[in-house]
Write a protein that holds these residues in place. Structure first.
Motif, PDB file in Angstrom:
ATOM      1  N   THR A   4       5.200   6.385  -0.391  1.00 39.23           N
ATOM      2  CA  THR A   4       5.724   5.365   0.516  1.00 39.23           C
ATOM      3  C   THR A   4       7.113   5.755   1.003  1.00 39.23           C
ATOM      4  O   THR A   4       7.479   5.496   2.153  1.00 39.23           O
ATOM      5  CB  THR A   4       5.754   3.990  -0.176  1.00 39.23           C
ATOM      6  OG1 THR A   4       4.526   3.781  -0.855  1.00 39.23           O
ATOM      7  CG2 THR A   4       5.966   2.886   0.838  1.00 39.23           C
ATOM      8  N   PRO A  32       1.804   0.407   1.402  1.00 40.39           N
ATOM      9  CA  PRO A  32       0.486   1.029   1.641  1.00 40.39           C
ATOM     10  C   PRO A  32      -0.544  -0.046   1.934  1.00 40.39           C
ATOM     11  O   PRO A  32      -0.508  -1.133   1.354  1.00 40.39           O
ATOM     12  CB  PRO A  32       0.202   1.751   0.324  1.00 40.39           C
ATOM     13  CG  PRO A  32       0.948   0.951  -0.701  1.00 40.39           C
ATOM     14  CD  PRO A  32       2.175   0.433  -0.025  1.00 40.39           C
ATOM     15  N   GLU A  41      -4.150   1.171   2.949  1.00 39.92           N
ATOM     16  CA  GLU A  41      -5.462   1.701   2.567  1.00 39.92           C
ATOM     17  C   GLU A  41      -5.432   3.220   2.467  1.00 39.92           C
ATOM     18  O   GLU A  41      -4.605   3.885   3.094  1.00 39.92           O
ATOM     19  CB  GLU A  41      -6.549   1.274   3.552  1.00 39.92           C
ATOM     20  CG  GLU A  41      -6.404   1.822   4.950  1.00 39.92           C
ATOM     21  CD  GLU A  41      -7.566   1.402   5.848  1.00 39.92           C
ATOM     22  OE1 GLU A  41      -8.687   1.203   5.338  1.00 39.92           O
ATOM     23  OE2 GLU A  41      -7.350   1.292   7.062  1.00 39.92           O
ATOM     24  N   ASN A  42      -6.330   3.727   1.649  1.00 41.83           N
ATOM     25  CA  ASN A  42      -6.557   5.157   1.511  1.00 41.83           C
ATOM     26  C   ASN A  42      -7.967   5.462   1.999  1.00 41.83           C
ATOM     27  O   ASN A  42      -8.892   4.694   1.708  1.00 41.83           O
ATOM     28  CB  ASN A  42      -6.378   5.601   0.055  1.00 41.83           C
ATOM     29  CG  ASN A  42      -6.686   7.067  -0.144  1.00 41.83           C
ATOM     30  OD1 ASN A  42      -7.809   7.439  -0.485  1.00 41.83           O
ATOM     31  ND2 ASN A  42      -5.707   7.930   0.079  1.00 41.83           N
ATOM     32  N   ILE A  53      -2.128  12.985   2.189  1.00 38.47           N
ATOM     33  CA  ILE A  53      -1.739  12.861   0.784  1.00 38.47           C
ATOM     34  C   ILE A  53      -2.148  14.118   0.021  1.00 38.47           C
ATOM     35  O   ILE A  53      -3.331  14.457  -0.060  1.00 38.47           O
ATOM     36  CB  ILE A  53      -2.398  11.626   0.139  1.00 38.47           C
ATOM     37  CG1 ILE A  53      -1.982  10.348   0.881  1.00 38.47           C
ATOM     38  CG2 ILE A  53      -2.022  11.546  -1.340  1.00 38.47           C
ATOM     39  CD1 ILE A  53      -0.502  10.058   0.866  1.00 38.47           C
ATOM     40  N   GLN A  74      -8.441   9.939  -7.270  1.00 30.95           N
ATOM     41  CA  GLN A  74      -8.451  10.927  -6.191  1.00 30.95           C
ATOM     42  C   GLN A  74      -8.371  12.364  -6.710  1.00 30.95           C
ATOM     43  O   GLN A  74      -8.561  13.310  -5.933  1.00 30.95           O
ATOM     44  CB  GLN A  74      -7.287  10.662  -5.230  1.00 30.95           C
ATOM     45  CG  GLN A  74      -7.446   9.367  -4.457  1.00 30.95           C
ATOM     46  CD  GLN A  74      -6.216   9.022  -3.641  1.00 30.95           C
ATOM     47  OE1 GLN A  74      -5.389   9.879  -3.356  1.00 30.95           O
ATOM     48  NE2 GLN A  74      -6.093   7.767  -3.254  1.00 30.95           N
ATOM     49  N   ASN A  88      -7.617  13.799   2.476  1.00 30.79           N
ATOM     50  CA  ASN A  88      -7.070  12.602   1.837  1.00 30.79           C
ATOM     51  C   ASN A  88      -5.873  12.070   2.637  1.00 30.79           C
ATOM     52  O   ASN A  88      -4.889  12.769   2.843  1.00 30.79           O
ATOM     53  CB  ASN A  88      -6.637  12.953   0.413  1.00 30.79           C
ATOM     54  CG  ASN A  88      -6.340  11.725  -0.415  1.00 30.79           C
ATOM     55  OD1 ASN A  88      -6.575  10.603   0.005  1.00 30.79           O
ATOM     56  ND2 ASN A  88      -5.809  11.944  -1.611  1.00 30.79           N
ATOM     57  N   GLN A  89      -5.971  10.815   3.100  1.00 34.33           N
ATOM     58  CA  GLN A  89      -4.897  10.205   3.885  1.00 34.33           C
ATOM     59  C   GLN A  89      -4.682   8.766   3.437  1.00 34.33           C
ATOM     60  O   GLN A  89      -5.628   8.071   3.059  1.00 34.33           O
ATOM     61  CB  GLN A  89      -5.229  10.206   5.380  1.00 34.33           C
ATOM     62  CG  GLN A  89      -5.312  11.590   6.005  1.00 34.33           C
ATOM     63  CD  GLN A  89      -5.588  11.509   7.498  1.00 34.33           C
ATOM     64  OE1 GLN A  89      -6.320  10.645   7.963  1.00 34.33           O
ATOM     65  NE2 GLN A  89      -5.008  12.413   8.265  1.00 34.33           N
ATOM     66  N   THR A  90      -3.447   8.336   3.502  1.00 31.89           N
ATOM     67  CA  THR A  90      -3.116   6.942   3.232  1.00 31.89           C
ATOM     68  C   THR A  90      -2.433   6.342   4.455  1.00 31.89           C
ATOM     69  O   THR A  90      -1.606   6.992   5.101  1.00 31.89           O
ATOM     70  CB  THR A  90      -2.208   6.793   2.000  1.00 31.89           C
ATOM     71  OG1 THR A  90      -2.934   7.200   0.837  1.00 31.89           O
ATOM     72  CG2 THR A  90      -1.747   5.361   1.805  1.00 31.89           C
ATOM     73  N   ARG A  91      -2.824   5.120   4.745  1.00 32.53           N
ATOM     74  CA  ARG A  91      -2.243   4.389   5.862  1.00 32.53           C
ATOM     75  C   ARG A  91      -1.218   3.394   5.319  1.00 32.53           C
ATOM     76  O   ARG A  91      -1.479   2.674   4.354  1.00 32.53           O
ATOM     77  CB  ARG A  91      -3.351   3.666   6.619  1.00 32.53           C
ATOM     78  CG  ARG A  91      -2.910   2.808   7.786  1.00 32.53           C
ATOM     79  CD  ARG A  91      -4.144   2.246   8.497  1.00 32.53           C
ATOM     80  NE  ARG A  91      -3.806   1.110   9.307  1.00 32.53           N
ATOM     81  CZ  ARG A  91      -4.378  -0.081   9.237  1.00 32.53           C
ATOM     82  NH1 ARG A  91      -5.360  -0.280   8.375  1.00 32.53           N
ATOM     83  NH2 ARG A  91      -4.006  -1.066  10.022  1.00 32.53           N
TER      84      ARG A  91
END
Length: 353
Positions: free
Chosen positions: A97, A135, A137-138, A166, A192, A253-256
């Protein structure tokens, strides 16, 4: 020959500094006008328009990602000249974050690292911070439900979204994996990286969940026979040696993340997303009829998720809904207007593709 090329770079660098200083003079004047009219300094839709324009005229070696990286830092410095604004994020420093925050607000901003998502919302709600980064969502593990719950009860708005790739590192003071007895990280990080953990550890280890991957680094640095699954930047920041990089199961792998603020309203950008909370009647077909309205209007739904209403003792639900378009669009207003106060608008903001 090399020295001559370096001299050419130096001359261009000098010109760049002069031009950025000239840009800051305009920024300063704009900041004065914004303060006099109490207008928001952070305008994501304006920043996107600048990036789009620069990409459209670009004929050189830079790609969009490079142009965006350079100018996002310039934007961050510019905002600090216009009006320094405090930014709260889910910490500690070195967390993903934190990386998301710095990707939009740069290294010069005034940051507050907080221990929980609820604390970030509270900092924004009480005006201790102008913006908060949380954060949402992933793409591998799904929604951060705590964030949705706080969006439903706190009167804050979404100013923008950030999508961050990520990459996890395995960091430890131990040189031999057989000496590791405990691995610290967040629950979602363990999930993950489960293939790595299964493949590399033949002996039994304890997976201990902590509040953040940065906290995992701190613990692994202080305790013997331990390790951390963390962001590479956190391992470097806390001086914990990285044994393996890129240990996540998926290369995609990505986080929003969401940027939240109070009473923030973006102008239309032409490529917007809107988030709402819908409180629908507790009757058969209510959700179907609601979603049908969007289909009839030709509005693309991006996300629909139910969450407990947390009102009274019965099992009732609200719905977190995201769709393409701006809340001020006539077609959107015509779709949601019949539901009146049962719709909580959370924000319309530039959509990250």
């Amino acid at each position: 020959m090399l020295e001559k090329l370096r001299q050419g770079i130096d001359e261009i660098d000098n010109q760049i500094v002069d031009l950025i200083n000239k840009r800051m003079e305009f920024v300063k004047k704009i900041g004065e006008l914004k303060r006099s009219s109490n207008e928001a300094i952070y305008r994501p839709e304006r920043e996107k328009a600048i990036i789009d324009r620069l990409v459209s005229i670009n004929n050189g070696l830079l790609n969009r990602a490079a142009i965006e990286a350079i100018f996002m830092e310039i934007f961050a410095v510019s905002r600090n000249y216009e009006l320094p604004e405090r930014v709260a994020f889910l910490g500690p420093e070195g967390s993903f974050t934190h990386q998301a925050a710095e990707s939009r607000y740069g290294a010069m901003s005034d940051y507050i690292a907080l221990d929980s998502i609820s604390a970030v919302f509270e900092a924004v709600k009480t005006s201790r911070a102008r913006f908060g980064i949380v954060p949402i969502e992933n793409n591998q593990e799904g929604t951060v439900q705590e964030t949705i719950d706080f969006l439903a009860v706190h009167k804050v708005t979404i100013a923008a979204e950030i999508v961050l790739p990520i990459h996890f590192a395995f960091a430890t003071k131990e040189e031999n994996l057989e000496n590791i007895k405990v691995v610290y990280s967040r629950d979602i990080a363990f999930r993950q990286c489960k293939n790595f953990l299964n493949d590399y550890f033949q002996h039994k280890i304890e997976l201990k969940a902590v509040s953040s991957t940065s906290r995992a680094c701190l613990l692994a640095r202080e305790e013997e026979h331990t390790a951390a699954i963390c962001a590479p930047i956190a391992a470097r920041q806390y001086d914990l040696p990285i044994l393996y990089n890129n240990i996540q199961d998926s290369a995609d792998n990505q986080t929003r993340f969401l940027i939240i603020s109070e009473n923030f309203h973006n102008q239309k950008s032409g490529s917007d997303k809107t988030s709402i909370i819908a409180k629908l009647p507790d009757e058969p077909g209510a959700l179907v009829r609601f979603l049908q309205q969007f289909q009839n209007a030709g509005i693309n739904l991006c996300k629909v998720e139910s969450r407990p209403a947390k009102e009274g003792s019965t099992f009732k639900y609200v719905f977190f809904v995201e769709f393409e378009g701006h809340y001020d669009d006539e077609i959107v207003q015509n779709t949601v207007r019949p539901y009146g106060k049962d719709i909580i608008w959370l924000g319309s903001y530039v959509q990250v593709c």
